[in-house]
Design a protein around this motif. Structure first.
Motif, short mmCIF file in Angstrom:
data_model
loop_
_atom_site.label_atom_id
_atom_site.label_comp_id
_atom_site.label_asym_id
_atom_site.label_seq_id
_atom_site.Cartn_x
_atom_site.Cartn_y
_atom_site.Cartn_z
N SER A 1 0.78 -1.28 0.10
CA SER A 1 -0.05 0.26 0.03
C SER A 1 0.73 1.32 -0.02
O SER A 1 1.87 1.24 0.50
N ILE A 2 0.20 2.31 -0.55
CA ILE A 2 1.01 3.52 -0.42
C ILE A 2 -0.04 4.54 0.12
O ILE A 2 -1.27 4.23 -0.02
N LEU A 3 0.10 5.75 0.59
CA LEU A 3 -0.78 6.57 1.45
C LEU A 3 -0.25 7.99 1.10
O LEU A 3 0.80 8.27 1.06
N PHE A 4 -1.19 8.61 0.44
CA PHE A 4 -0.91 10.10 0.04
C PHE A 4 -1.60 10.89 1.47
O PHE A 4 -2.61 10.92 1.81
N GLY A 5 -0.46 11.70 1.87
CA GLY A 5 -0.73 12.62 2.97
C GLY A 5 -1.21 14.12 2.47
O GLY A 5 -1.55 14.34 1.33
N TRP A 6 -1.02 15.05 3.48
CA TRP A 6 -1.83 16.28 3.24
C TRP A 6 -0.84 17.06 2.21
O TRP A 6 -1.30 17.83 1.59
N ARG A 7 0.47 16.80 2.10
CA ARG A 7 1.48 17.51 1.32
C ARG A 7 1.17 17.40 -0.24
O ARG A 7 1.48 18.02 -1.19
N ALA A 8 0.45 16.07 -0.42
CA ALA A 8 -0.08 15.69 -1.69
C ALA A 8 -0.89 16.88 -2.22
O ALA A 8 -1.23 16.83 -3.54
N PHE A 9 -1.66 17.46 -1.39
CA PHE A 9 -2.72 18.55 -1.79
C PHE A 9 -2.03 19.75 -2.40
O PHE A 9 -2.82 20.78 -2.92
N ASP A 10 -0.75 19.86 -2.37
CA ASP A 10 0.00 20.90 -3.03
C ASP A 10 -0.26 20.68 -4.74
O ASP A 10 -0.34 21.50 -5.60
N ASP A 11 -0.38 19.39 -5.15
CA ASP A 11 -0.39 18.71 -6.62
C ASP A 11 -1.91 18.44 -6.98
O ASP A 11 -2.00 18.41 -8.12
N TYR A 12 -2.62 17.92 -5.84
CA TYR A 12 -3.82 17.53 -6.22
C TYR A 12 -4.89 17.87 -5.26
O TYR A 12 -4.90 18.60 -4.44
N GLU A 13 -6.32 17.83 -5.70
CA GLU A 13 -7.34 17.94 -5.21
C GLU A 13 -8.36 16.72 -5.05
O GLU A 13 -8.22 15.93 -5.99
N LEU A 14 -9.17 16.84 -4.09
CA LEU A 14 -10.07 15.61 -3.99
C LEU A 14 -11.61 16.15 -4.15
O LEU A 14 -11.85 16.99 -3.38
N ASN A 15 -12.42 15.52 -4.98
CA ASN A 15 -13.70 15.90 -5.22
C ASN A 15 -14.56 14.42 -4.63
O ASN A 15 -14.24 13.41 -5.19
N LEU A 16 -15.07 14.61 -3.52
CA LEU A 16 -15.66 13.69 -2.95
C LEU A 16 -17.40 13.43 -2.99
O LEU A 16 -17.77 14.42 -2.79
N ASP A 17 -17.81 12.58 -3.46
CA ASP A 17 -19.37 12.40 -3.50
C ASP A 17 -19.65 11.06 -3.30
O ASP A 17 -20.03 9.98 -4.22
N ILE A 18 -19.64 10.69 -1.95
CA ILE A 18 -19.81 9.23 -1.67
C ILE A 18 -21.17 8.66 -2.37
O ILE A 18 -21.43 7.42 -2.54
N ASP A 19 -22.38 9.44 -1.88
CA ASP A 19 -23.53 9.03 -2.36
C ASP A 19 -23.71 8.62 -3.58
O ASP A 19 -24.55 7.77 -3.81
N SER A 20 -23.30 9.52 -4.54
CA SER A 20 -23.34 8.99 -5.90
C SER A 20 -22.30 8.05 -6.50
O SER A 20 -22.48 7.44 -7.50
N GLY A 21 -21.39 7.62 -5.90
CA GLY A 21 -20.29 6.89 -6.15
C GLY A 21 -19.29 7.46 -7.28
O GLY A 21 -18.46 6.79 -7.81
N PHE A 22 -19.49 8.77 -7.17
CA PHE A 22 -18.42 9.49 -8.39
C PHE A 22 -17.38 10.52 -7.52
O PHE A 22 -17.69 11.62 -7.33
N SER A 23 -16.54 9.90 -7.06
CA SER A 23 -15.26 10.65 -6.42
C SER A 23 -13.99 10.51 -7.29
O SER A 23 -13.74 9.60 -7.79
N CYS A 24 -13.31 11.69 -7.39
CA CYS A 24 -11.94 11.80 -8.00
C CYS A 24 -11.12 12.58 -7.40
O CYS A 24 -11.19 13.27 -6.41
N PHE A 25 -9.76 12.18 -7.47
CA PHE A 25 -8.45 12.72 -7.28
C PHE A 25 -7.68 13.04 -8.39
O PHE A 25 -7.23 12.58 -9.15
N ASN A 26 -7.97 14.42 -8.54
CA ASN A 26 -7.58 15.23 -9.65
C ASN A 26 -6.20 16.00 -9.66
O ASN A 26 -6.22 16.73 -8.44
N ARG A 27 -5.48 16.13 -10.66
CA ARG A 27 -4.37 16.99 -10.82
C ARG A 27 -4.78 18.28 -10.85
O ARG A 27 -5.66 18.72 -11.42
N ARG A 28 -4.03 19.25 -9.97
CA ARG A 28 -4.46 20.65 -9.89
C ARG A 28 -3.77 21.57 -11.16
O ARG A 28 -3.07 21.18 -11.81
#
Length: 213
Positions: A186-213
């Motif tokens: 396993s690998i783990l993305f921590g808080w500093r990864a958000f310098d380069d990425y953003e998290l779009n979270l929508d658990i209800d719809s099942g459409f969540s994404c980890f996008n490059r900024r």
């Protein structure tokens, strides 16, 4: 899981469950840590109110967990903001999978680190950019640390490859993940990864994404 500092729990009047004890470890190699379970009568976040929330009470910082964040509707998490009722993302670089393991929940994405397929866990409570359960082949020659080792490698998310410096903790406690019928680190993305990425979270719809900024 939502975590409350013991001093904060006293100020908020959190009721501790009698004879409750929760033992846990961290990816930093800390073991045999102790927490109590408690009940928070009411917690308001934006226009949402949660009642009788089960929380961990320990000596650590206060932490809003995925158990509550995942119930706030569509969210957008960046380095500087947590946006409630965010617009749906216009693209999806890396689809996010939501999994639940007993009392804990996780957000994972498919990735490759040093050409090795693995699942990555998104954890804003981690202070590093990237942590790996397995050591790499290109160590970084920096001051030795008794807690972790530093490596240079190549990270691939959805076909995009970039150089990355990551850490390996010899006492890493996140278990291996099952991918394509075999166990991989396993690998783990921590808080500093958000310098380069953003998290779009929508658990209800099942459409969540980890996008490059």
């Amino acid at each position: 899981q939502t975590r409350i500092n013991a001093d904060t729990a006293k100020l908020m009047g959190i009721k501790l469950l009698s004879d409750s004890h929760y033992g846990y470890s961290t990816f930093y190699g800390e073991r045999d840590l102790s927490a109590k379970l408690g009940i928070l009568k009411s917690l308001k976040i934006g226009g949402s109110e949660f009642r009788n929330v089960l929380v961990f009470v320990s000596d650590r910082d206060n932490l809003l967990g995925l158990d509550l964040i995942g119930k706030l509707g569509r969210l957008k998490v960046t380095k500087k903001t947590l946006e409630l009722n965010a617009r749906p993302p216009t693209r999806c670089d890396s689809p996010v999978t939501y999994t639940r393991m007993d009392i804990n929940q996780r957000l994972t994405i498919a990735a490759r680190l040093d050409r090795r397929a693995t699942l990555g866990v998104i954890d804003t409570g981690n202070v590093d950019f990237l942590t790996s359960a397995a050591p790499g082949s290109s160590p970084v020659h920096v001051a030795a640390s008794p807690r972790y080792q530093t490596f240079q490698g190549a990270l691939n998310l959805s076909g995009h490859t970039a150089p990355v410096t990551y850490k390996h903790y010899p006492s890493f406690t996140i278990p291996p993940s099952l991918l394509a019928g075999r166990y991989v680190p396993s690998i783990l993305f921590g808080w500093r990864a958000f310098d380069d990425y953003e998290l779009n979270l929508d658990i209800d719809s099942g459409f969540s994404c980890f996008n490059r900024r």
